[in-house]
Design a protein around this motif. Structure first.
Motif, PDB file in Angstrom:
ATOM      1  N   LYS A 253      -6.246   7.108   2.376  1.00  0.00           N
ATOM      2  CA  LYS A 253      -7.697   7.233   2.144  1.00  0.00           C
ATOM      3  C   LYS A 253      -8.013   7.501   0.670  1.00  0.00           C
ATOM      4  N   THR A 254      -7.047   8.058  -0.041  1.00  0.00           N
ATOM      5  CA  THR A 254      -7.296   8.371  -1.458  1.00  0.00           C
ATOM      6  C   THR A 254      -6.896   7.227  -2.390  1.00  0.00           C
ATOM      7  N   CYS A 255      -6.416   6.107  -1.806  1.00  0.00           N
ATOM      8  CA  CYS A 255      -5.867   5.029  -2.649  1.00  0.00           C
ATOM      9  C   CYS A 255      -6.952   4.068  -3.129  1.00  0.00           C
ATOM     10  N   ASP A 256      -6.757   3.512  -4.323  1.00  0.00           N
ATOM     11  CA  ASP A 256      -7.665   2.481  -4.841  1.00  0.00           C
ATOM     12  C   ASP A 256      -7.190   1.095  -4.448  1.00  0.00           C
ATOM     13  N   ILE A 257      -5.900   0.968  -4.295  1.00  0.00           N
ATOM     14  CA  ILE A 257      -5.324  -0.347  -3.951  1.00  0.00           C
ATOM     15  C   ILE A 257      -4.443  -0.171  -2.732  1.00  0.00           C
TER      16      ILE A 257
ATOM     17  N   GLY B 158       0.064   2.030  -0.625  1.00  0.00           N
ATOM     18  CA  GLY B 158      -1.176   2.458  -1.273  1.00  0.00           C
ATOM     19  C   GLY B 158      -0.890   3.052  -2.643  1.00  0.00           C
TER      20      GLY B 158
ATOM     21  N   LYS C  23      -2.899   4.433  -6.568  1.00  0.00           N
ATOM     22  CA  LYS C  23      -4.095   4.711  -7.380  1.00  0.00           C
ATOM     23  C   LYS C  23      -4.245   3.607  -8.425  1.00  0.00           C
ATOM     24  N   LYS C  24      -5.442   3.506  -9.011  1.00  0.00           N
ATOM     25  CA  LYS C  24      -5.617   2.392  -9.953  1.00  0.00           C
ATOM     26  C   LYS C  24      -4.839   2.571 -11.258  1.00  0.00           C
ATOM     27  N   ASP C  25      -4.343   3.771 -11.492  1.00  0.00           N
ATOM     28  CA  ASP C  25      -3.446   3.926 -12.645  1.00  0.00           C
ATOM     29  C   ASP C  25      -2.006   3.556 -12.288  1.00  0.00           C
TER      30      ASP C  25
ATOM     31  N   GLU D 250      -2.506  -6.648  -9.728  1.00  0.00           N
ATOM     32  CA  GLU D 250      -3.906  -6.283  -9.506  1.00  0.00           C
ATOM     33  C   GLU D 250      -4.433  -5.314 -10.567  1.00  0.00           C
ATOM     34  N   ILE D 251      -3.589  -4.387 -10.986  1.00  0.00           N
ATOM     35  CA  ILE D 251      -4.086  -3.447 -11.995  1.00  0.00           C
ATOM     36  C   ILE D 251      -3.750  -3.882 -13.422  1.00  0.00           C
TER      37      ILE D 251
END
Lengths: 295, 786
Positions: free
Chosen positions: B168-172, B291, B293-295, B375-376
């Motif tokens: 749920k906390t993931c950006d990707i 999953g 994060k965007k970093d 993607e990032i």
């Protein structure tokens, strides 16, 4: 797996071999390189009580030049053909087929006659024999006949050879000037393959008009036997040899001239698609060779 | 930095002369007086009830000495893991795959034995068969084993951290699936064995095995014998890759035939039988959700997998655990869940193969790493290094990375492949891709529950003083372990490699769990080093006494005694030695006391000098169910870069280059390490590109030979640039750890990432046949056109 037991005969002349073949009847099998036959015997796909080895007959492994043709003995090996200058010079598509067959060890034993008699639709030397308009030389005790390779195959593993006949060799007319030929095979890996599709092509053009005056295409692994591709060939006649017409010929071969099936090695759909690509590529290369030969 | 005299070199393998001259003896080269030939009767049906077996005609055939069925072989169940013993030597009530063993014959010749097989009449009642996971798990599907409803062989459910909350906390979030195909080990030497009882009831089984110890135990259990009455020996072996890592029914049948006939009996698998017996890599179907994060920080892995197991468990229970546990690294991941199951069906059983359980999970996951990087907009190498575990870190499932040169491996392949220049700058149809992987350096626990040592070693110094004899029950199967252990013994003793002789692969020599899970260099290596240190200390103790020098001032280097500080007068010892060798013209006259003199003196004082060594790992892993699988005293790491050319018209993929860096802790033998790296790459390429065991609808293998089962040929093999990284593993002898299996981990995903780079197409099924690649490109083109 053990080889079954059989009587082993080793005649030293074609005459003796024919005599044996006649006296032993249909059951007797001819052994050339053995790279297919011995495997089939081990797997019990073929049974026989009598094996007639042809390796003692020197005349069968000769390559000789006639005026406008080359005679290749049926027991000539792939390695032998590939390293013979007269083959390298005049029949590059055949050499390519020999070089692609099996592995080094197999090429040292496998013979061109064996490749033809095994009559696999995927046989590596067979498209080349078709495009070079080769004649199969057949002999019985009483008579000899010559059969165009286009009429030689009658089905998978089957040929027109009669029970009392021996295939002694092939006559290949030497292609004239302004001609070139090429062979391409496609498999899952780069060596020791059973082809998914194999194609040979021969082209001749008129140096004055720059038009194609002879075109022969042979397709392997896409029908019950190696076949010629007549509709594709006819699209080429009179055309200017360039990418567009090679592509069109490939498309014609793919759509009209082949009838592949699905098996565990690959699907009919893929084989058919590859007929188009390989036909175009062999024609392109055959033309390049034809041009470079006359420069 | 330690300087080494023997290890860390390119010493010639000690078996090279034997193998190069053809003098090396493999099982089938052996022959005993009066030897009989044994053959197996195997089921032609994939699933059938056995109504009756009539062996009378076979028994009466002249030359036949014994025909055995379950009546002689008994009903004791065996297998790999005691928790899942589900096989008997011969089928009792029913057969479960084409090849299931029913009877065996011993006769004076192979010919007669085969003839007798055809005379055994078995009446079957054919049962409906299932060949796929889908069919086997359908409601009402035919059931293979009574105690396994739904044909479920094993299932695993694990969760570490909180995957749902983390996602749920993931950006990707990337979800994808992947399927490989059932493999064959394709080792050169087919399984073979030779069993013989002596007049005192000792059974000696010579076998082409990776694991004499486990075979010894299984044979003793199934034949109802004391373990001490069973000796298993392994001559030279032409590889195993995991398939030979357990007792096989032919070995057991061979022992029973030897017992029945009181004659030596030899048996061999044909290549067709190797395929029929199988026990190689499973077909895995994975779905993984990753999953981040965007970093680029990795947050969670949700992993589901189904294993197409075949008719019996074999290694399967371990495989299904390994499949999950080895995704715990090499990246820092706090949240990971795994739901795995293994399903029975009427095909031969699958088992363990190089990179046990973990290869395809790795292949899928490493592609997802690339998807996230793309993607990032981060370089795939950078993303991996950003998330990489550090030395000393422990995964969420309790695997401890006591040494960890993974980031160094990535840097090495980045430079070695010229990645920075090539990535993003290749023409269409050409691609570059990379991946990472790691693997255990020996399973943390034996296959059966025990506090046993994993390896014991004896080193005896010959009484003349010149030579060290190393005895180990470990298994040289072509990987070079004998050479590695001889080198370790020479290094630890301080003598040249030439002065070490080694014998291995015999259960009489001690306990060694064998050649599997990349364990021997670390585990057996430890025991060798300890035994050598023990022997060396005994020699030095005598010297210390004789020369009145403190023990700690003595050492042995390059075959000579080294004294810290002044060299004492050792002429009395030399005189004593030379007096024994009157007439010899090569008596020592060196300035230094030789090892030979010292060890001779030690013998004269104390009798035979014998050093012993042993090894077992410290307690490893967590407390959860299945925590043991995946544990290891150390982990090897590797990173690879693959460069490919894809023929966009035919789908043919050519692998142009592989750059491979592997952290093996410390290379005992550099050439052997590179050999394992190249061998792993070759096997990985085979699985990625061509290999697939194909069945017909009757459960028979269609491509049961090496003409139609397509391993890599020399022409397919690309150039491989190998780079050895050394992280000095604290738990390894001289810092050494595995290389034999970890090096296969990155190969498949590196190729898949390179093919994607070349074509823009992700292919989620192996192998990458021209056909599969061609249609994937066509489908992609059609999709893009819309």
């Amino acid at each position: 797996m053990l080889l079954p037991t059989f009587e082993f005969h080793e005649p030293l002349s074609i005459k003796d071999a024919l005599k044996l073949k006649k006296s032993l009847g249909e059951d007797a099998k001819l052994l050339a390189g053995g790279t297919d036959l011995l495997v089939h015997l081990k797997k019990k796909l073929i049974t026989t009580n009598n094996l007639i080895s042809l390796s003692g007959i020197k005349a069968l492994s000769l390559i000789t030049k006639e005026k406008n043709a080359v005679i290749i003995g049926s027991c000539t090996t792939m390695t032998q053909l590939s390293s013979t200058p007269i083959i390298q010079k005049n029949f590059p598509a055949l050499k390519a087929g020999c070089d692609n067959l099996g592995t080094h060890l197999i090429r040292n034993r496998a013979t061109i006659g064996g490749n033809a008699c095994n009559a696999s639709p995927a046989g590596d030397t067979l498209p080349a024999l078709l495009i070079y308009d080769a004649l199969a030389l057949l002999e019985t005790s009483d008579k000899k006949r010559e059969i165009p390779m286009a009429d030689f195959f009658t089905g998978p593993g089957k040929s027109c050879i009669q029970p009392d006949e021996i295939l002694t060799g092939f006559r290949l007319p030497i292609p004239g000037k302004n001609s070139g030929a090429h062979y391409i095979q496609l498999g899952k890996r780069k060596s020791s393959e059973i082809n998914l599709v194999n194609v040979a092509a021969f082209l001749k053009y008129d140096p004055d008009t720059k038009k194609i005056i002879d075109a022969r295409i042979a397709l392997g692994s896409v029908a019950a036997t190696p076949i010629r591709s007549p509709k594709a060939e006819s699209t080429l006649m009179g055309q200017t040899p360039e990418e567009a017409c090679f592509f069109a010929a490939g498309e014609m071969a793919r759509r009209e001239d082949c009838h592949p099936i699905d098996d565990f090695r690959g699907s009919a759909r893929y084989r058919q698609a590859m007929v188009g690509v390989l036909t175009k590529r062999t024609l392109t290369r055959a033309y390049e060779l034809a041009r470079s030969a006359c420069i | 930095m330690n300087k080494f005299d023997v290890i860390s070199t390119r010493a010639h393998r000690i078996d090279t002369p034997d193998k190069a001259t053809g003098q090396a003896m493999f099982t089938d080269d052996l022959c005993r007086p009066g030897q009989l030939y044994g053959v197996l009767l195997q089921s032609p049906h994939p699933h059938a009830r056995i109504l009756s077996i009539d062996t009378s005609k076979a028994v009466n055939l002249p030359g036949v000495k014994s025909v055995i069925t379950h009546e002689q072989a008994g009903y004791i169940k065996y297998g790999v893991s005691p928790a899942r013993y589900d096989e008997t030597v011969f089928a009792i009530d029913k057969v479960r795959y084409v090849g299931d063993e029913i009877a065996a014959v011993a006769a004076v010749s192979l010919d007669i034995a085969l003839k007798a097989l055809s005379l055994i009449k078995v009446k079957y009642e054919l049962l409906p068969a299932v060949f796929t996971v889908e069919d086997a798990t359908k409601k009402g599907a035919p059931q293979l084993h009574e105690n396994s409803p739904g044909n479920l062989c094993a299932e695993v459910h694990q969760e570490f951290g909180d995957v749902a909350a983390a996602l749920k906390t993931c950006d990707i979030i990337k979800t994808s699936t992947m399927k490989n195909k059932r493999q064959d080990g394709a080792f050169i030497e087919m399984q073979g064995c030779l069993a013989e009882f002596d007049n005192r009831g000792l059974l000696t089984l010579v076998s082409s095995t990776q694991v004499p110890h486990y075979v010894q135990r299984t044979v003793a259990m199934v034949l109802g014998m004391d373990v001490g009455k069973v000796r298993v020996k392994k001559p030279y072996v032409g590889a195993g890759f995991g398939i030979k890592a357990a007792a096989c029914p032919m070995e057991l049948a061979c022992c029973i035939l030897a017992r029945e006939t009181k004659k030596p009996v030899k048996m061999n698998f044909t290549r067709e039988q190797v395929f029929m017996y199988s026990r190689a890599r499973h077909q895995f179907t994975h779905t993984i959700t990753t999953g981040a994060k965007k970093d680029g920080t990795l947050m969670a892995i949700k992993h589901e997998c189904c294993l197409d197991g075949g008719a019996y468990t074999s290694f399967g229970i371990a495989t299904v655990y390994y499949t999950g546990s080895l995704l715990g690294g090499p990246y820092k991941i706090a949240n990971m869940s795994y739901d795995g199951k293994r399903v029975y069906n009427n095909k031969p059983a699958c088992g363990a193969q190089r990179g046990h359980g973990a290869v395809i999970a790795r292949a899928l996951f490493e592609q997802q790493m690339d998807m996230i990087a793309e993607e990032i907009g981060m370089d795939p190498m950078e993303l991996r290094i950003k998330n990489m575990m550090d030395t000393g870190d422990t995964t969420c499932n309790d695997l401890n990375m006591s040494s960890f040169g993974m980031s160094e491996c990535i840097e090495a392949v980045r430079i070695g492949s010229n990645w920075d220049k090539k990535k993003g700058n290749m023409p269409r149809g050409k691609g570059i891709g990379m991946a990472c992987g790691f693997f255990v350096s020996g399973a943390g626990y034996p296959i059966y529950r025990s506090d046993t040592y994993h390896g014991t070693v004896i080193i005896k110094l010959t009484e003349d003083g010149g030579t060290a004899l190393v005895y180990t029950a470990s298994a040289e199967i072509g990987q070079g372990s004998d050479t590695a252990f001889a080198m370790i013994a020479a290094e630890a003793l301080g003598i040249p490699l030439d002065n070490v002789r080694l014998a291995s692969g015999d259960t009489d020599m001690g306990v060694d769990l064998g050649a599997y899970s990349s364990r021997q260099t670390l585990m057996t290596g430890h025991a060798v080093k300890q035994a050598a240190d023990h022997a060396k200390t005994q020699v030095l103790e005598v010297l210390a006494e004789q020369l009145l020098v403190p023990l700690e001032k003595l050492d042995i280097k390059k075959g000579f005694i080294e004294f810290a500080g002044d060299t004492p007068d050792f002429s009395a010892l030399r005189t004593r030695y030379i007096k024994e060798h009157r007439g010899w013209i090569d008596n020592p006259d060196s300035k230094k006391l030789t090892f030979k003199e010292a060890s001779r003196i030690a013998f004269l004082e104390k009798g035979s000098i014998v050093g012993t060594g042993k090894y077992k790992p410290h307690n490893l892993g967590g407390k959860f169910k299945g925590a043991a699988v995946g544990t290891s005293p150390a982990y090897g790491c590797s990173a690879q870069v693959a460069e490919v050319t894809v023929d966009m018209e035919t789908g043919q993929v050519t692998i142009d280059n592989i750059t491979d860096a592997h952290d093996c802790g410390k290379a005992i033998n550099l050439t052997a390490v590179e050999g394992q790296m190249e061998g792993s790459v070759s096997m990985g390429i085979g699985e990625a590109m061509h290999e697939e065991v194909i069945f017909n609808d009757k459960g028979q293998v269609l491509n049961n030979d090496l003409a139609e089962y397509k391993i890599v040929t020399s022409v397919d093999m690309p150039r491989v640039k190998t780079i050895v990284v050394e992280s000095c593993e604290p738990n390894g002898p001289y810092g050494a750890k595995e290389v034999g299996e970890g090096a296969i981990m990155p190969t498949i995903p590196a190729i898949l990432n390179a093919v994607y780079n070349a074509t823009g197409v992700r292919i989620n099924e192996l192998p990458l046949t021209p056909e599969r690649v061609f249609f994937a490109i066509q489908d992609y083109k059609a999709k893009m056109a819309k």
